[in-house]
Enzyme design. Structure first.
Site, PDB file in Angstrom:
ATOM      1  N   ARG A  87       0.610  -1.074  -0.401  1.00 14.28           N
ATOM      2  CA  ARG A  87       0.268  -0.076  -0.396  1.00 14.28           C
ATOM      3  C   ARG A  87       0.849   1.370   0.137  1.00 14.28           C
ATOM      4  O   ARG A  87       1.911   1.637   1.131  1.00 14.28           O
ATOM      5  CB  ARG A  87      -0.749  -0.363   1.180  1.00 14.28           C
ATOM      6  CG  ARG A  87      -1.532   1.486   1.313  1.00 14.28           C
ATOM      7  CD  ARG A  87      -2.307   0.982   2.635  1.00 14.28           C
ATOM      8  NE  ARG A  87      -2.852   2.658   2.375  1.00 14.28           N
ATOM      9  CZ  ARG A  87      -2.925   3.185   3.663  1.00 14.28           C
ATOM     10  NH1 ARG A  87      -2.835   3.376   5.140  1.00 14.28           N
ATOM     11  NH2 ARG A  87      -3.703   3.897   3.758  1.00 14.28           N
ATOM     12  N   HIS A 131      -2.702  11.076   1.262  1.00 14.85           N
ATOM     13  CA  HIS A 131      -1.902  10.572   2.142  1.00 14.85           C
ATOM     14  C   HIS A 131      -1.628  11.860   2.871  1.00 14.85           C
ATOM     15  O   HIS A 131      -0.191  12.294   2.887  1.00 14.85           O
ATOM     16  CB  HIS A 131      -1.300   9.824   2.343  1.00 14.85           C
ATOM     17  CG  HIS A 131      -0.360   8.850   3.620  1.00 14.85           C
ATOM     18  ND1 HIS A 131      -1.280   6.975   3.797  1.00 14.85           N
ATOM     19  CD2 HIS A 131      -0.223   9.710   4.564  1.00 14.85           C
ATOM     20  CE1 HIS A 131      -0.690   7.527   5.022  1.00 14.85           C
ATOM     21  NE2 HIS A 131      -0.157   8.367   5.613  1.00 14.85           N
ATOM     22  N   GLU A 176      -6.837   8.756   6.526  1.00 14.79           N
ATOM     23  CA  GLU A 176      -7.025   8.813   7.470  1.00 14.79           C
ATOM     24  C   GLU A 176      -7.810  10.498   7.938  1.00 14.79           C
ATOM     25  O   GLU A 176      -7.039  11.257   8.255  1.00 14.79           O
ATOM     26  CB  GLU A 176      -5.773   8.661   8.925  1.00 14.79           C
ATOM     27  CG  GLU A 176      -5.764   7.225   8.890  1.00 14.79           C
ATOM     28  CD  GLU A 176      -4.352   7.343  10.052  1.00 14.79           C
ATOM     29  OE1 GLU A 176      -3.858   8.430  10.854  1.00 14.79           O
ATOM     30  OE2 GLU A 176      -4.307   5.801  10.346  1.00 14.79           O
ATOM     31  N   ASN A 305      -6.963   1.547  10.195  1.00 14.26           N
ATOM     32  CA  ASN A 305      -5.908   1.626  10.607  1.00 14.26           C
ATOM     33  C   ASN A 305      -5.409   1.777  12.007  1.00 14.26           C
ATOM     34  O   ASN A 305      -6.502   2.694  12.782  1.00 14.26           O
ATOM     35  CB  ASN A 305      -5.137   3.195   9.825  1.00 14.26           C
ATOM     36  CG  ASN A 305      -4.940   3.418   8.859  1.00 14.26           C
ATOM     37  OD1 ASN A 305      -4.810   2.626   7.614  1.00 14.26           O
ATOM     38  ND2 ASN A 305      -5.041   4.525   8.706  1.00 14.26           N
ATOM     39  N   TYR A 307      -3.824   2.129  15.802  1.00 14.49           N
ATOM     40  CA  TYR A 307      -2.907   1.714  16.623  1.00 14.49           C
ATOM     41  C   TYR A 307      -2.902   1.694  18.018  1.00 14.49           C
ATOM     42  O   TYR A 307      -2.261   0.933  18.930  1.00 14.49           O
ATOM     43  CB  TYR A 307      -1.243   3.295  16.405  1.00 14.49           C
ATOM     44  CG  TYR A 307      -1.221   2.931  14.801  1.00 14.49           C
ATOM     45  CD1 TYR A 307       0.263   2.589  14.647  1.00 14.49           C
ATOM     46  CD2 TYR A 307      -1.996   3.759  13.791  1.00 14.49           C
ATOM     47  CE1 TYR A 307       0.461   2.293  13.289  1.00 14.49           C
ATOM     48  CE2 TYR A 307      -1.477   3.596  13.040  1.00 14.49           C
ATOM     49  CZ  TYR A 307      -0.632   3.653  12.310  1.00 14.49           C
ATOM     50  OH  TYR A 307       0.409   3.378  11.402  1.00 14.49           O
ATOM     51  N   GLU A 382      -3.515  -0.518   8.293  1.00 12.92           N
ATOM     52  CA  GLU A 382      -2.186   0.845   8.782  1.00 12.92           C
ATOM     53  C   GLU A 382      -1.620  -0.418  10.678  1.00 12.92           C
ATOM     54  O   GLU A 382      -3.003  -0.052  10.835  1.00 12.92           O
ATOM     55  CB  GLU A 382      -2.344   2.062   8.888  1.00 12.92           C
ATOM     56  CG  GLU A 382      -1.504   2.419   7.485  1.00 12.92           C
ATOM     57  CD  GLU A 382      -1.154   4.002   7.991  1.00 12.92           C
ATOM     58  OE1 GLU A 382      -1.242   4.451   9.233  1.00 12.92           O
ATOM     59  OE2 GLU A 382      -1.421   4.982   7.303  1.00 12.92           O
TER      60      GLU A 382
HETATM   61  C1  FCB Z   1      -1.121   7.141  10.898  1.00 15.08           C
HETATM   62  C2  FCB Z   1      -0.350   7.719   9.667  1.00 15.08           C
HETATM   63  C3  FCB Z   1       0.862   7.229   8.868  1.00 15.08           C
HETATM   64  C4  FCB Z   1       1.642   7.560   9.972  1.00 15.08           C
HETATM   65  C5  FCB Z   1       1.170   5.964  10.686  1.00 15.08           C
HETATM   66  C6  FCB Z   1       2.210   6.317  12.073  1.00 15.08           C
HETATM   67  O1  FCB Z   1      -1.646   7.909  11.338  1.00 15.08           O
HETATM   68  O2  FCB Z   1      -1.177   7.539   8.384  1.00 15.08           O
HETATM   69  O3  FCB Z   1       1.391   8.319   7.446  1.00 15.08           O
HETATM   70  O4  FCB Z   1       2.072   8.768  10.707  1.00 15.08           O
HETATM   71  O5  FCB Z   1       0.012   7.179  11.820  1.00 15.08           O
END
Ligand code: FCB
Length: 481
Positions: A87, A131, A176, A305, A307, A382
């Site tokens: 991607r 992006h 995002e 995405n 985290y 992501e």
């Molecule tokens: C996301 C972004 C990516 C990167 C990761 C850690 O929010 O899409 O570009 O910065 O975080």
């Protein structure tokens, strides 16, 4: 053996469906460099990163990891690792400088070559159109708070769709939009660095509209078999307690993180509670007749995405002051009309970003998508972690924490599959160490280490671990690597 029985047997390997996509993700400004080559003009990230005080150490993406010139080696590396999808994003000012007018073939040729290289290595390209690198001229004309920017995006989408639509099956309009709207226009930790909460809500709507117009433009020029999706950083929002005030705070943040996008994209309407919460700032009069139908056109897939989760409560009115929002520190909140909400660190180990490691949030969000968008194929577009990786004296880079992170999160994906979710692929963020926005090069997310002095690439032990997962469709135990 039924799936559920299989996953209940401790000794059985965690296996994935045979067609599962094992990918890695990147974005143009974070890796390409070559910012003045082949007709490219500045984006808001060029301007922002060259503005003193905006990024750590004044770092910028002028060279980044020079992927523009090293893409062949980077594709070869992915092939060696056994990845079957990649991607990446297209840089808008590279293919349509200034955001208006005809395409620049030299810019498009880079992506044509990249796609050809990927296809000949057996790697499925997945293209993100936006992006975060808005052409600076479009910001000068008002940026995302202006409706015209969404129309500009549709034209750009058509250009890229025409150029690559015959060979690229997987498309994402935006990456995002939450970050683009709220970090870009409310907290100002991302480009263009504005701190105007009312403008950030307008930006959010026009990003949604850009998705709708862009998706329609792509479909008008591409084969119907292609998949058009969007990548959202939906948030697993958790209340600190079950007190009514904390539940209300969580509800408000859920609207501002998720409802503002899930609503129009998946359900054809913004949540009424979002209108009520933001009423001091905006009357949403810029949502015009027909916009919601455009935004709500059927998606072919949805990208998540993920985290870390968010833990919120009602605010203590005495605790004002600068705040870190996970992407940078600002005196301005990225959450419009939410001064009455406080954010807390979730318990548990953290990555180098300070983000708590909690794979349950990934499972929770996949299951939420499964409920909110029944029948839609899902991709984790992501997921990954930053650590302070350093080569050993022998030149190898050992990153057991990242292996544990990936193992935990891929196990959560597997649990979601067992629970009935239709997850078709996973993209590790990121293939390479790269320019981490306001943090500059200090945060290393790559499975592949980059020596910033020489730009040499060295796969970390996590890359080898992930490679074994991709090749076998099962998760090796973390200690096996
Ligand atoms: C996301 C972004 C990516 C990167 C990761 C850690 O929010 O899409 O570009 O910065 O975080």
């Amino acid at each position: 053996m039924p799936e559920s029985a299989q996953s209940a047997t401790p000794a059985s390997p965690v296996t994935f469906p045979p067609a599962f996509l094992w990918g890695a993700a990147t974005s143009a400004y974070q890796i390409e460099g070559a910012v003045r080559e082949d007709g490219r003009t500045p984006s808001i990230w060029d301007t922002f990163s060259h503005t003193p005080g905006k990024t750590a150490g004044g770092e910028h993406g002028d060279v980044a990891v020079d992927h523009y010139h090293r893409y062949r080696d980077d594709v070869a590396l992915m092939a060696e690792l056994g990845l079957n999808s990649y991607r990446f994003s297209v840089s808008w000012p590279r293919v349509q400088p200034t955001g208006r007018g005809p395409a620049v073939q030299r810019g498009l040729d880079f992506y044509r070559r990249l796609v050809d290289e990927l296809l000949s290595a057996g790697i499925k390209p997945a293209v993100t159109l936006y992006h975060w690198d808005l052409p600076q001229e479009l910001e000068d004309a008002g940026g995302w708070p202006e409706r015209e920017t969404a129309h500009r995006f549709a034209e750009y989408a058509q250009i890229v769709g025409e150029a690559l639509g015959d060979r690229v099956e997987h498309w994402m309009t935006l990456n995002e939009p939450w970050c683009a709207a709220f970090l870009g226009y409310a907290s100002g930790v991302h480009a263009p660095g504005r701190t105007d909460p009312a403008a950030s809500l307008r930006a959010a709507h026009h990003l949604n509209l850009a998705h709708g117009l862009g998706a329609a433009a792509l479909r008008s020029v591409m084969p119907a078999r292609n998949s058009v999706a969007i990548s959202l950083n939906s948030s697993a929002v958790r209340p600190l307690s079950q007190d009514a005030a904390d539940l209300a705070a969580a509800r408000k943040i859920d609207d501002l993180a998720n409802g503002v996008f899930h609503g129009p994209l998946l359900h054809g309407a913004y949540p009424e509670s979002l209108f009520a919460a933001t009423e001091p700032l905006t009357d949403w009069g810029y949502v015009l007749d027909g916009d919601l139908a455009l935004i709500n056109q059927p998606l072919d897939a949805l990208g998540l995405n993920y985290y870390t989760p968010a833990l919120v409560s009602a605010a203590d009115p005495d605790a004002a002051g600068p705040r870190a929002d996970g992407h940078g520190t600002s005196d301005h909140s990225p959450w419009p009309a939410a001064d009455d909400v406080a954010f807390h660190q979730t318990p548990g180990d953290r990555t180098e970003m300070g983000w708590t490691i909690d794979p349950t949030g990934l499972h929770e969000l996949i299951m939420r998508y499964t409920r909110e968008a029944p029948g839609l194929p899902l991709y984790v577009t992501e997921n990954g972690a930053a650590y302070d990786d350093k080569p050993d004296p022998d030149g190898r880079v050992h990153d057991p924490e990242r292996i544990a992170y990936l193992h935990g999160h891929l196990s959560a994906v597997r649990r979601a599959l067992s629970d009935g979710a239709d997850v078709r692929g996973y993209y590790l963020w990121s293939l390479l160490d790269n320019f981490e926005w306001a943090y500059g090069y200090g945060k290393r997310f790559g499975a592949v280490y980059v020596d910033y002095a020489t730009l040499a690439r060295t796969p970390k032990s996590s890359a080898h671990w992930y490679s074994r997962a991709a090749r076998t469709g099962t998760l090796p135990e973390p200690e096996d690597s």
